[in-house]
Structure formats: C-alpha cells, structure tokens
Design a protein around this motif. Structure first.
Motif, PDB file in Angstrom:
ATOM      1  N   SER A   1     -26.075 129.991  47.005  1.00  0.00           N
ATOM      2  CA  SER A   1     -25.394 130.313  45.742  1.00  0.00           C
ATOM      3  C   SER A   1     -26.291 130.119  44.528  1.00  0.00           C
ATOM      4  O   SER A   1     -27.199 129.269  44.530  1.00  0.00           O
ATOM      5  N   ASN A   2     -25.957 130.868  43.503  1.00  0.00           N
ATOM      6  CA  ASN A   2     -26.539 130.656  42.172  1.00  0.00           C
ATOM      7  C   ASN A   2     -26.397 129.199  41.723  1.00  0.00           C
ATOM      8  O   ASN A   2     -27.210 128.701  40.957  1.00  0.00           O
ATOM      9  N   HIS A   3     -25.361 128.511  42.197  1.00  0.00           N
ATOM     10  CA  HIS A   3     -25.130 127.127  41.761  1.00  0.00           C
ATOM     11  C   HIS A   3     -26.163 126.155  42.334  1.00  0.00           C
ATOM     12  O   HIS A   3     -26.244 125.019  41.858  1.00  0.00           O
TER      13      HIS A   3
ATOM     14  N   PRO B   1     -17.113 126.038  42.779  1.00  0.00           N
ATOM     15  CA  PRO B   1     -18.135 125.278  42.044  1.00  0.00           C
ATOM     16  C   PRO B   1     -17.675 123.855  41.706  1.00  0.00           C
ATOM     17  O   PRO B   1     -18.493 122.951  41.585  1.00  0.00           O
TER      18      PRO B   1
ATOM     19  N   ARG C   1     -13.911 136.881  50.612  1.00  0.00           N
ATOM     20  CA  ARG C   1     -14.361 138.015  49.786  1.00  0.00           C
ATOM     21  C   ARG C   1     -15.698 138.565  50.249  1.00  0.00           C
ATOM     22  O   ARG C   1     -15.865 139.788  50.383  1.00  0.00           O
TER      23      ARG C   1
ATOM     24  N   GLY D   1     -25.001 135.804  43.626  1.00  0.00           N
ATOM     25  CA  GLY D   1     -24.619 135.650  42.222  1.00  0.00           C
ATOM     26  C   GLY D   1     -23.112 135.644  42.067  1.00  0.00           C
ATOM     27  O   GLY D   1     -22.439 134.700  42.493  1.00  0.00           O
TER      28      GLY D   1
ATOM     29  N   TYR E   1     -17.997 138.389  30.295  1.00  0.00           N
ATOM     30  CA  TYR E   1     -18.643 137.220  30.905  1.00  0.00           C
ATOM     31  C   TYR E   1     -20.114 137.575  31.107  1.00  0.00           C
ATOM     32  O   TYR E   1     -20.494 138.171  32.105  1.00  0.00           O
TER      33      TYR E   1
END
Ligand SMILES: NC(=O)C1=CN([C@@H]2O[C@H](COP(=O)(O)OP(=O)(O)OC[C@H]3O[C@@H](n4cnc5c(N)ncnc54)[C@H](O)[C@@H]3O)[C@@H](O)[C@H]2O)C=CC1
Ligand SMILES: O=C1O[C@H](COP(=O)(O)O)[C@@H](O)[C@H](O)[C@H]1O
Length: 252
Positions: free
Chosen positions: A109-111, A74, A13, A173, A184
């Motif tokens: 990543s945001n994670h 995730p 993506r 994000g 969301y």
C-alpha cells in the motif's frame, strides 16, 4: 500459467477489479473468509488466512498466489493488522514455498510510505511538483496499517532470498471504480483504475522477476509515485489518467 492461481481476499474491491478484467484468463482458486454472496464462477475456498491447515490445503497445486486478504483500513488497530496482515501473510508465504508455488504477488500500500508526504504536502499532489518515489526508498509508514504492509514486503524479501520465491509487492494507490476520487487531490495523484489494476496484476502473473516493489497507480499527470519499475520489470502499460476526468465525467 497453467496451474491454478490462488487469489486471497477475492471478494473485496481489488479482487473484484482483477476478476472483472482477467477472470477468464486464468484457472482461479478464490479464497476469502466471507462466503461468496452469489454463485461463484470459480472454485471458492472459505477460510481465514491465519488458519494454517486450511491455507496449506488451499495453496496445494497452485502455481501462483495473489495475496490481497487482510485488514485494509488505514486506521486499523495493531491487534488486527498483526493477525490479519502480518501473521496471515507469513502463514500463506510459508505454505506457498512448501507447496512449490513459483510466484507470490502481494498487495502492499501507499501507506507503507505515507510519511514521505508529511513535509511535502500538498505540493507533491500537483503535476508541477517533480518529487517521485520509485520503490527503492526505505518504508516510512504513515500508520500501523502501513507498518503491516512494510512487514509484508520484508517477509517477501526473506522468502525470496531464502527459498527463491519470485515476489512482487504492489504498493497500490487508491483504487476506485469508474472515475478517480472527486475533490481529493491525493487520491487523484494515486488513482488506480479498475482496468489498470487488472492489467498490472496480469503482468505480475506473466513477467519474469525475482523480487520487485512497484507502485500500483494509473498514468496520472499528477503523480508522486514513479511507474518506471512497473513498466521495466513487469511490462505494465497503463491506459488511464486521472487528469482526463472532471469529477465523474471523462473530458479527453
Ligand atoms: N482498495 C485500495 O485502494 C487499496 C487496497 N490495498 C490492499 O489491497 C488488499 C485488498 O483491499 P480491498 O479489496 O480494498 O479490501 P476489501 O476489504 O474490499 O477486501 C478484503 C477482503 O479480504 C477478506 N479478508 C480480510 N481479512 C481476511 C482474513 N484474515 N482471512 C481471509 N480473508 C480476509 C475480506 O473478507 C475481504 O473480502 C488489502 O490487502 C489492502 O490493504 C492497498 C492499497 C490500496
Ligand atoms: O491502502 C489503502 O489505501 C487506499 C487509499 O488511501 P486513502 O488514505 O487515500 O484512503 C484506501 O482507500 C484503502 O482502503 C487502503 O487499503
């Protein structure tokens, strides 16, 4: 950038968002472990990022690498993120410095910072909350996938300090095509539109920097990631804002 840019994970993506926006602007060498489904407009290498010989051949002659390939889930288990994300990133960084690549852009990543949200949610997802992370904070991963992204940022720090490789980590994000995530709040606060994604990675290929960690989101009203560093260090100038959407309809 006259030399080719190696884009790993090109079929995914983020890769498609980048190629959709700036596919005409660089000489690309695409790499993915999955072969392209149709005819590719660019040179395409089918390889796994942990295959050292294949990666050394793929980076040869490239001026820059955008490294997206990896397990993006995730909930990914340790054996997968260890192999695909951590070992894969080290393999390609090592090959890149040996090949004389100038700059390396890493999809973080945001994670990697997920646990900053734990004691602040859901308030921080709302525009009247002024808490923001700016990229100078230590990682606080929310899962083992986030640990692998923090490891990638640290590998980049080492290869920058030891080998003078320009390195930018983009803590992406939530990339969605067309419109922000629906129903969301968290996803709307960290929405990254396809066009802002392409523009941000374009800036990562053009700006002068040493080592940077920036947040990759659109200019959303409700945000808990600061865009200041991306603007200042890279010249990022986002066009989109999730507040301008009501579901899948643009309202402003
Ligand atoms: N999509 C998003 O909102 C976000 C994505 N990211 C990161 O951006 C990167 C790209 O993510 P997406 O495009 O969403 O994922 P994706 O799953 O759509 O694309 C990943 C691509 O990498 C390839 N790949 C996976 N492991 C590989 C390996 N060992 N060797 C070679 N190719 C491999 C896959 O075949 C796939 O085409 C990932 O590193 C992900 O962690 C980070 C934050 C948010
Ligand atoms: O790093 C990633 O983050 C996005 C957004 O996270 P989520 O927890 O809101 O789903 C995720 O969609 C993507 O797959 C992942 O690679």
């Amino acid at each position: 950038m006259d030399d080719p840019v190696l884009l790993t994970g090109a079929s995914g993506r983020v890769g498609q968002a980048i190629l959709g926006g700036i596919g005409e602007d660089y000489d690309w060498r695409l790499l993915d472990r999955e072969p392209p489904t149709g005819e590719s407009d660019h040179e395409f290498v089918v390889a796994d990022v942990t295959d050292e010989d294949a990666i050394r051949a793929a980076v040869d002659g490239c001026g820059a690498v955008i490294h997206l390939a990896g397990d993006p889930r995730p909930e990914a288990p340790w054996d997968s993120v260890l192999r695909n994300n951590i070992d894969g990133t080290q393999t390609i960084l090592d090959a890149a410095v040996d090949a004389g690549v100038d700059r390396f852009v890493f999809a973080s990543s945001n994670h990697a910072v997920g646990h900053y949200e734990t004691e602040r949610k859901p308030d921080l997802y709302r525009s009247d909350d002024d808490f923001q992370l700016d990229g100078t904070e230590l990682p606080r991963p929310g899962n083992l996938y986030g640990v692998s992204k923090a490891a990638g940022e640290t590998l980049g720090r080492y290869y920058h300090d030891e080998h003078d490789l320009s390195f930018a980590a983009v803590r992406i994000g939530n990339l969605t095509e067309g419109h922000p995530p629906i129903d969301y709040e968290r996803g709307q606060a960290m929405w990254l539109s396809y066009r802002d994604c392409a523009h941000l990675f374009d800036r990562c290929l053009s700006a002068d920097y040493g080592y940077e960690i920036v947040y990759g989101i659109s200019d959303n009203d409700r945000k808990y990631y600061s865009l200041e560093r991306a603007k200042e260090a890279l010249g990022y100038d986002p066009a989109d804002n999730s507040a301008e959407w009501d579901g899948d309809e643009q309202v402003e």
